[in-house]
Design a protein around this motif. Structure first.
Motif, PDB file in Angstrom:
ATOM      1  N   UNK A 215      38.020  28.255  29.353  1.00 20.83           N
ATOM      2  CA  UNK A 215      38.309  29.395  30.228  1.00 20.83           C
ATOM      3  C   UNK A 215      38.169  29.014  31.692  1.00 20.83           C
ATOM      4  N   UNK A 216      39.118  29.473  32.508  1.00 17.42           N
ATOM      5  CA  UNK A 216      39.060  29.278  33.955  1.00 17.42           C
ATOM      6  C   UNK A 216      39.181  30.634  34.628  1.00 17.42           C
ATOM      7  N   UNK A 217      38.299  30.898  35.599  1.00 16.64           N
ATOM      8  CA  UNK A 217      38.307  32.181  36.291  1.00 16.64           C
ATOM      9  C   UNK A 217      38.282  31.971  37.795  1.00 16.64           C
ATOM     10  N   UNK A 218      38.808  32.965  38.523  1.00 19.58           N
ATOM     11  CA  UNK A 218      38.758  32.984  39.978  1.00 19.58           C
ATOM     12  C   UNK A 218      37.678  33.968  40.400  1.00 19.58           C
ATOM     13  N   UNK A 219      36.824  33.556  41.348  1.00 19.80           N
ATOM     14  CA  UNK A 219      35.709  34.383  41.798  1.00 19.80           C
ATOM     15  C   UNK A 219      35.813  34.537  43.312  1.00 19.80           C
ATOM     16  N   UNK A 220      36.030  35.766  43.780  1.00 21.14           N
ATOM     17  CA  UNK A 220      36.062  35.998  45.223  1.00 21.14           C
ATOM     18  C   UNK A 220      34.646  35.913  45.772  1.00 21.14           C
ATOM     19  N   UNK A 221      34.467  35.184  46.887  1.00 18.61           N
ATOM     20  CA  UNK A 221      33.136  34.942  47.454  1.00 18.61           C
ATOM     21  C   UNK A 221      32.850  35.876  48.619  1.00 18.61           C
ATOM     22  N   UNK A 222      33.286  37.122  48.497  1.00 19.85           N
ATOM     23  CA  UNK A 222      33.049  38.089  49.566  1.00 19.85           C
ATOM     24  C   UNK A 222      33.937  37.852  50.767  1.00 19.85           C
ATOM     25  N   UNK A 223      35.163  37.394  50.523  1.00 24.31           N
ATOM     26  CA  UNK A 223      36.079  37.065  51.615  1.00 24.31           C
ATOM     27  C   UNK A 223      36.457  38.313  52.409  1.00 24.31           C
ATOM     28  N   UNK A 224      36.832  38.104  53.671  1.00 27.72           N
ATOM     29  CA  UNK A 224      37.195  39.219  54.550  1.00 27.72           C
ATOM     30  C   UNK A 224      38.471  39.903  54.095  1.00 27.72           C
ATOM     31  N   UNK A 225      39.493  39.125  53.764  1.00 27.42           N
ATOM     32  CA  UNK A 225      40.804  39.679  53.428  1.00 27.42           C
ATOM     33  C   UNK A 225      41.070  39.782  51.934  1.00 27.42           C
ATOM     34  N   UNK A 226      40.114  39.365  51.130  1.00 24.06           N
ATOM     35  CA  UNK A 226      40.267  39.492  49.699  1.00 24.06           C
ATOM     36  C   UNK A 226      41.093  38.384  49.067  1.00 24.06           C
ATOM     37  N   UNK A 227      41.005  38.300  47.739  1.00 29.52           N
ATOM     38  CA  UNK A 227      41.775  37.345  46.944  1.00 29.52           C
ATOM     39  C   UNK A 227      42.572  38.131  45.904  1.00 29.52           C
ATOM     40  N   UNK A 228      43.741  37.603  45.568  1.00 27.16           N
ATOM     41  CA  UNK A 228      44.617  38.296  44.626  1.00 27.16           C
ATOM     42  C   UNK A 228      45.087  37.326  43.539  1.00 27.16           C
ATOM     43  N   UNK A 229      45.059  37.781  42.300  1.00 26.99           N
ATOM     44  CA  UNK A 229      45.589  37.018  41.165  1.00 26.99           C
ATOM     45  C   UNK A 229      46.711  37.824  40.542  1.00 26.99           C
ATOM     46  N   UNK A 230      47.899  37.252  40.544  1.00 24.55           N
ATOM     47  CA  UNK A 230      49.088  37.927  40.015  1.00 24.55           C
ATOM     48  C   UNK A 230      49.266  39.309  40.644  1.00 24.55           C
ATOM     49  N   UNK A 231      49.005  39.381  41.960  1.00 23.97           N
ATOM     50  CA  UNK A 231      49.232  40.610  42.707  1.00 23.97           C
ATOM     51  C   UNK A 231      48.107  41.614  42.656  1.00 23.97           C
ATOM     52  N   UNK A 232      47.074  41.357  41.876  1.00 22.98           N
ATOM     53  CA  UNK A 232      45.952  42.286  41.769  1.00 22.98           C
ATOM     54  C   UNK A 232      44.728  41.725  42.484  1.00 22.98           C
TER      55      UNK A 232
END
Length: 266
Positions: A215-232
């Motif tokens: 399994x591989x996951x993306x974890x947002x680290x409290x970014x200012x502008x946010x992170x999006x995966x497949x538009x979400x």
């Protein structure tokens, strides 16, 4: 926690002041950055998808810094080995054998100065590539030739462990491909990030890619502008699948799983 957070927080307390002399101070993170530069500078493309990088590193230090490095040798060298392994994995470099870091004495160097010599060696210890010319950090260039009459004294070595993911997970970013062979890869605008994203819309440490088992996951680290995966937008974590699109600032990244290539380490 990112790689260089581990370097700074894991050993900074133990070695704080250990490399200081007068007003000059050599920090472990400087050596870690120099090792990453050495890997990138000396990496050689063998064929499509295979780039050979050094796995043996001799860090040359002046009198006082060498004595202090010897005192903290195993702890410091272990962390620096991890820096080499994780950077090699993030860039998809091939390592011919275990990573080894040694500290050597070069009396001509002043306090705060250091040189890095690298070589590629197979596990048997027979050199595959001659030792490379020294790489010096720009902030403290050495004025002396980096040659030592004493034999290197290895303080630590570590063998990269292969990923358990079925196939090779990679990120395609602006036409470049980065292999994800470490359990944690940090993306961001900071030079301490494992993968540097040169985008003003990206935070210094913006996103973490975690791999555990298959399994591989993306974890947002409290970014200012946010992170999006497949538009979400990523709220905490989001699973990644072959073909997933990651958006950070103005940068679009594609996550892929490629068939594993035989013979590639780390």
């Amino acid at each position: 926690m990112g790689l260089f957070d581990n370097v700074e927080k894991g050993i900074e307390k133990a070695v704080r002041g250990a490399f200081s002399l007068g007003s000059k101070q050599l920090q472990p993170v400087e050596m870690a950055s120099a090792l990453r530069r050495e890997l990138d500078d000396k990496a050689m493309t063998l064929d499509a998808g295979r780039t050979l990088a050094p796995n043996v590193f001799n860090i040359q230090l002046g009198d006082a810094d060498f004595e202090r490095a010897r005192a903290w040798g195993v702890t410091l060298a272990e962390e620096l080995c991890d820096v080499v392994i994780n950077h090699s994995r993030s860039q998809g470099y091939v390592l011919q054998g275990p990573v080894r870091v040694a500290f050597n004495h070069l009396a001509e160097l002043r306090a705060g100065q250091f040189d890095v010599l690298s070589a590629t060696e197979k596990e048997s210890g027979a050199p595959a590539v001659p030792a490379a010319s020294p790489s010096r950090p720009p902030a403290r260039p050495s004025q002396n030739p980096a040659s030592s009459t004493s034999a290197p004294a290895p303080l630590y070595k570590r063998q990269p462990t292969p990923s358990s993911v079925q196939g090779q997970p990679v990120l395609d970013i602006d036409g470049q491909r980065y292999s994800l062979n470490a359990q944690s890869i940090i993306l961001g605008r900071s030079t301490d990030a494992d993968i540097l994203i040169d985008d003003t819309g990206v935070s210094r440490k913006h996103l973490e890619i975690r791999t555990q088992g298959t399994a591989t996951t993306a974890v947002d680290l409290g970014s200012t502008n946010g992170s999006y995966v497949d538009g979400r937008r990523v709220n905490g974590t989001a699973p990644l699948h072959d073909g997933s699109t990651i958006t950070m600032g103005h940068t679009q990244i594609t996550f892929r799983i490629l068939p594993a290539r035989g013979g590639i380490q780390g």
